[in-house]
Design an enzyme around this catalytic site. Structure first.
Site, PDB file in Angstrom:
ATOM      1  N   ASP A 132     -37.932 -10.538 -37.798  1.00 31.84           N
ATOM      2  CA  ASP A 132     -37.156 -10.627 -37.082  1.00 31.84           C
ATOM      3  C   ASP A 132     -35.851 -11.716 -36.951  1.00 31.84           C
ATOM      4  OD1 ASP A 132     -38.628 -12.540 -35.957  1.00 31.84           O
ATOM      5  OD2 ASP A 132     -39.087 -12.008 -34.001  1.00 31.84           O
ATOM      6  N   GLU A 133     -35.797 -12.351 -38.024  1.00 34.92           N
ATOM      7  CA  GLU A 133     -34.692 -13.576 -38.185  1.00 34.92           C
ATOM      8  C   GLU A 133     -34.216 -13.698 -39.602  1.00 34.92           C
ATOM      9  OE1 GLU A 133     -35.071 -17.874 -36.052  1.00 34.92           O
ATOM     10  OE2 GLU A 133     -36.780 -17.020 -37.006  1.00 34.92           O
ATOM     11  N   ASP A 137     -31.079 -13.397 -34.684  1.00 33.88           N
ATOM     12  CA  ASP A 137     -32.421 -13.432 -34.015  1.00 33.88           C
ATOM     13  C   ASP A 137     -32.603 -12.414 -33.366  1.00 33.88           C
ATOM     14  OD1 ASP A 137     -34.980 -14.085 -33.129  1.00 33.88           O
ATOM     15  OD2 ASP A 137     -34.503 -15.952 -32.271  1.00 33.88           O
TER      16      ASP A 137
END
Length: 429
Positions: A116-117, A21
């Site tokens: 973003d993950e 993350d």
């Protein structure tokens, strides 16, 4: 749970899943690109005076209580000295692609869930004996070398890794060793688990189910009432027994776009214009990904922040907004009447997996004649002409940018947006 900074790593047996993350990603990229912003509160989001929301913010801003999805007006009150930016999404996409490349260097088993993950399956094998924590540490170092940071959760399942990744931010590394899942999860609040929203939390707490340990032991009837067909899955997650795999393919489940308006829409003409603009973006994204969908969805958020949605099955799969926009206009009429105040509109397309024979143009009828289902025909009846027009506009946008050419309806609400944006993964791949 073991502290990942220990020099001595315990043996790892069985599946190993990482959740990587990126920490305050949009804001971190802005601080990277603007050295003068480092160490200062930075907020990426929409205008505070125009119904904007916070997309993300730096940890310096979070110290003031600012959070993602918060109304920009409240964020401004909490942190009046923050640096604000609408964001630079092509730059975020560029950085995300570089980081996802790092993850795929480590293993082909990567499932990106947002810009973003991402999940990774790094289960030790007979060929590769490397400890999962060593992989996680190396990923953190490689990401940091690009100028941003990430937090990593390590566990035996996706749900455990997800919870672990949120435990220590920024630059955290939380490890849940095999066999310790239930002990790790049991004391945590039910809202910690993905899939437990505000309504589910209220229902569970009202029946004395406050922790994930309580959830793992809860009455089956209660879980059925709260989660429906997902009851067994949620119980398994709460006990650390979720076994859903890391899906390494990049299958897109939906293409969508939504816009929050600075000034509420109340008139039919402006609603139709806005919906046509949003549908055009969805159509372009469908064509860029070479997808055609058959299930069209509409989402409306009103001025009182309540939200309703509707969907329908189209006559055939399509990537042509000139074809499906009339259906979108028909759907929105089920949710809205003139005078009602609309704050947000969204359009989505799913149903890509269906197979069917491509039909000839369905709307070779008089331009103003309504269809049997109440949907008006496209302004351009000929499918051949529609496809030619869309191909031409796509080519111009590819060469000169998204604003190079637009239909007249797209100009009406050009200045009536908040500058906010979501993290729809389909927009960044």
């Amino acid at each position: 749970m073991s502290d990942a900074t220990d020099n001595l790593l315990l043996p790892w047996e069985g599946p190993a899943i990482l959740l990587v993350d990126l920490d305050a990603f949009f804001a971190s990229v802005e601080q990277l690109d603007h050295p003068g912003w480092r160490g200062k509160p930075v907020i990426v989001g929409g205008d505070a005076d125009a119904h904007g929301v916070v997309s993300t913010c730096s940890y310096e801003a979070r110290a003031f209580g600012v959070r993602s999805a918060m109304a920009a007006s409240l964020a401004r009150e909490l942190c009046p000295g923050a640096i604000w930016t609408h964001g630079h999404f092509s730059r975020y996409r560029e950085m995300s692609n570089a980081i996802m490349g790092i993850l795929r260097d480590e293993t082909p088993h990567v499932q990106q869930v947002s810009i973003d993950e991402a999940f990774m399956d790094v289960t030790p094998t007979k060929v590769n004996h490397e400890h999962p924590v060593s992989v996680a540490r190396r990923i953190q170092a490689r990401v940091a070398a690009l100028g941003v940071t990430c937090s990593v959760g390590v566990g035996t399942t996706k749900s455990v890794a997800k919870v672990a990744s949120d435990m220590d931010k920024p630059r955290g590394l939380t490890v849940v060793y095999p066999g310790s899942e239930a002990t790790f999860l049991a004391p945590l609040p039910v809202r910690t688990m993905s899939g437990v929203g505000a309504a589910a939390e209220h229902a569970l707490v009202s029946h004395g189910v406050r922790t994930l340990g309580d959830l793992a032991r809860a009455d089956e009837g209660l879980l059925r009432r709260v989660f429906g067909k997902n009851a067994d899955m949620m119980r398994a997650r709460a006990a650390g027994g979720d076994v859903s795999p890391v899906e390494a393919d990049d299958t897109v489940k939906s293409i969508s776009n939504e816009v929050t308006f600075a000034r509420d829409l109340t008139e039919r003409e402006e609603v139709a214009s806005a919906l046509s603009t949003i549908a055009a973006k969805v159509g372009r994204r469908l064509r860029r990904k070479q997808l055609a969908g058959r299930t069209l969805g509409i989402r409306v958020r009103y001025a009182d922040r309540t939200t309703r949605s509707a969907q329908m099955r189209l006559p055939r799969q399509t990537d042509d907004e000139l074809f499906f926009t009339p259906y979108a206009l028909r759907l929105v009429e089920d949710l809205w009447q003139p005078g009602m105040r609309i704050r947000l509109l969204g359009v989505s397309m799913t149903g890509f997996e269906e197979e069917g024979v491509v039909q000839e143009a369905l709307f070779d009828v008089d331009e103003a004649a309504p269809l049997d289902d109440g949907v008006r025909s496209p302004l351009i009846a000929s499918e051949e002409k529609r496809r030619g027009l869309l191909a031409a506009t796509d080519a111009l946008k590819d060469k000169f940018g998204e604003s190079a050419v637009r239909f007249g309806c797209e100009l009406r609400n050009e200045r009536n947006t908040t500058g906010s944006s979501s993290k729809n993964p389909a927009d960044y791949k």
